[in-house]
Design a protein around this motif. Structure first.
Motif, PDB file in Angstrom:
ATOM      1  N   TYR A  33       0.833  -1.203   0.000  1.00 49.36           N
ATOM      2  CA  TYR A  33       0.000   0.000   0.000  1.00 49.36           C
ATOM      3  C   TYR A  33       0.869   1.256   0.000  1.00 49.36           C
ATOM      4  N   TYR A  35       0.182   5.225   1.431  1.00 49.55           N
ATOM      5  CA  TYR A  35      -0.613   6.225   2.118  1.00 49.55           C
ATOM      6  C   TYR A  35       0.205   7.516   2.082  1.00 49.55           C
ATOM      7  N   PHE A  45      -5.331   7.087   2.531  1.00 52.92           N
ATOM      8  CA  PHE A  45      -5.093   5.929   1.679  1.00 52.92           C
ATOM      9  C   PHE A  45      -4.947   6.374   0.219  1.00 52.92           C
ATOM     10  N   SER A  48      -3.827   0.246  -3.075  1.00 52.70           N
ATOM     11  CA  SER A  48      -3.410  -1.084  -2.630  1.00 52.70           C
ATOM     12  C   SER A  48      -3.025  -1.908  -3.857  1.00 52.70           C
ATOM     13  N   SER A  55      -5.437  -3.244  -6.595  1.00 49.65           N
ATOM     14  CA  SER A  55      -6.696  -3.839  -6.147  1.00 49.65           C
ATOM     15  C   SER A  55      -7.703  -2.763  -5.743  1.00 49.65           C
ATOM     16  N   GLU A  56      -7.204  -1.621  -5.325  1.00 50.45           N
ATOM     17  CA  GLU A  56      -8.091  -0.525  -4.957  1.00 50.45           C
ATOM     18  C   GLU A  56      -7.297   0.774  -4.971  1.00 50.45           C
ATOM     19  N   LYS A  57      -7.940   1.859  -5.348  1.00 55.00           N
ATOM     20  CA  LYS A  57      -7.276   3.159  -5.302  1.00 55.00           C
ATOM     21  C   LYS A  57      -8.270   4.217  -4.882  1.00 55.00           C
ATOM     22  N   ASN A 102      -4.892  -9.162   6.945  1.00 53.62           N
ATOM     23  CA  ASN A 102      -4.683  -7.847   6.340  1.00 53.62           C
ATOM     24  C   ASN A 102      -5.122  -6.718   7.247  1.00 53.62           C
TER      25      ASN A 102
ATOM     26  N   SER B  97     -12.698  -2.540   2.651  1.00 55.11           N
ATOM     27  CA  SER B  97     -11.516  -3.400   2.644  1.00 55.11           C
ATOM     28  C   SER B  97     -10.791  -3.287   3.967  1.00 55.11           C
ATOM     29  N   ASN B  98     -10.278  -4.429   4.437  1.00 52.09           N
ATOM     30  CA  ASN B  98      -9.594  -4.474   5.739  1.00 52.09           C
ATOM     31  C   ASN B  98      -8.432  -3.509   5.834  1.00 52.09           C
ATOM     32  N   TYR B  99      -7.794  -3.259   4.697  1.00 52.13           N
ATOM     33  CA  TYR B  99      -6.563  -2.478   4.722  1.00 52.13           C
ATOM     34  C   TYR B  99      -6.801  -0.984   4.474  1.00 52.13           C
ATOM     35  N   LYS B 100      -8.024  -0.637   4.157  1.00 50.00           N
ATOM     36  CA  LYS B 100      -8.292   0.760   3.817  1.00 50.00           C
ATOM     37  C   LYS B 100      -8.673   1.506   5.088  1.00 50.00           C
ATOM     38  N   LEU B 101      -7.677   2.111   5.695  1.00 50.91           N
ATOM     39  CA  LEU B 101      -7.851   2.761   6.974  1.00 50.91           C
ATOM     40  C   LEU B 101      -8.173   4.235   6.787  1.00 50.91           C
ATOM     41  N   PHE B 103      -7.796   7.502   8.906  1.00 55.04           N
ATOM     42  CA  PHE B 103      -7.086   7.973  10.093  1.00 55.04           C
ATOM     43  C   PHE B 103      -7.648   9.287  10.606  1.00 55.04           C
TER      44      PHE B 103
END
Lengths: 116, 113
Positions: A33, A35, A45, A48, A55-57, A102, B97-101, B103
Motif C-alpha cells: 500500500y 498512504y 489511503f 493497494s 486492487s483498490e485506489k 490484512n 476493505s480491511n486495509y483501507k484505513l 485515520f
C-alpha cells in the motif's frame, strides 16, 4: 523484527519533474500500500496492490500516479509530473495476505517529498 | 467532525500518570485501530478492536469502543517517557476493505520524566 524500508527519507524536486519513491515491503507479505500525509492533515489511503495489479485506489490516485513491483522485493510509487500539492509524507505499508491477516498493516518510516 | 477525530490534540503528563485519548467517528465500522508514530518514524500498530467488542487490553494499553456513541478511547497506564509519540485512531468502514484505513489527525502525547 522485519520491517518495511523506504528510500529516500527526503526527496526534493522541482514542479513538473517525475519522482519515484521506493519501498521494500516485508518479504513474505503479499499486499502492498501507499498512504500519504500532507502536513497538518490526516494520513490518507492512496492505493493497494496485490498479485501485480492495483486492487483498490482512492480518488487522490489519479493518472499522475502509478505503482509497480519491478522485481521480487521493491514496490515503487511514481508521480509523473509533480505538483506543489503533492508535497507530503508518503508511507509505504504491507500486510501478510487474505482476510484478517490484512487488518494489521506494517508501515515504513516514510519519504518526505517536497515539491518546489 | 470528520471520521476518526481524536481529542485532545495534545496531551502533556508526568511519568507514571495515566493518559487517555479519545476518538470519534461517523460511519459504521468493522474495526477500529490505534497506531503510534514516534517523531520521524513510521506508524506502528498498537491494538485493534472489532465492532462487536467493547473493551480490549494489551499490556499497559486499554481500548474501549462504544458503537452507539461512535467513539473509542485509548488508555495508557503508568506512562513512561518512551510513550511520547503521536497516537492515531484509524477505522475500517463496515463493508470496506480491511486495509483501507481512515485515520484521524492524532493526539500528540508528551510524557515528562
Amino acid at each position: 523484527e522485519p520491517e518495511v524500508t523506504q528510500t529516500p527519507s527526503h526527496q526534493v524536486t522541482q514542479m513538473g519533474q517525475e519522482v519515484i519513491l521506493r519501498c521494500v515491503p516485508i518479504s513474505n507479505h503479499l499486499y502492498f500500500y501507499w498512504y500519504r500525509q500532507i502536513l497538518g492533515q490526516k494520513v490518507e489511503f492512496l492505493v493497494s496492490f496485490y498479485n501485480n495489479e492495483i486492487s483498490e485506489k482512492s480518488e487522490i490516485f489519479d493518472d499522475q500516479f502509478s505503482v509497480e513491483r519491478p522485481d521480487g522485493s521493491n514496490f515503487t510509487l511514481k508521480i509523473r509530473s509533480t505538483k506543489l500539492e503533492d508535497s507530503a509524507m508518503y508511507f509505504c505499508a504491507s500486510s501478510p495476505g487474505q482476510g484478517r491477516t490484512n487488518e494489521k498493516l506494517f508501515f515504513g518510516s516514510g519519504t518526505q517529498l517536497s515539491v518546489l | 467532525s470528520q471520521q476518526g477525530e481524536e481529542d485532545p490534540q495534545a496531551l502533556s503528563i508526568q511519568e507514571g500518570e495515566n493518559a487517555t485519548m479519545n476518538c470519534s467517528y461517523k460511519t459504521s465500522i468493522n474495526n477500529l485501530q490505534w497506531y503510534r508514530q514516534n517523531s520521524g518514524r513510521g506508524l506502528v500498530h498498537l491494538i485493534l478492536i472489532r465492532s462487536n467488542e467493547r473493551e480490549k487490553h494489551s499490556g499497559r494499553l486499554r481500548v474501549t469502543l462504544d458503537t452507539s456513541k461512535k467513539s473509542s478511547s485509548l488508555l495508557i497506564t503508568a506512562s513512561r517517557a518512551a510513550d511520547t509519540a503521536s497516537y492515531f485512531c484509524a477505522t475500517v468502514k463496515r463493508g470496506g476493505s480491511n486495509y483501507k484505513l481512515t485515520f484521524g489527525k492524532g493526539t500528540l502525547l508528551t510524557v515528562n520524566p
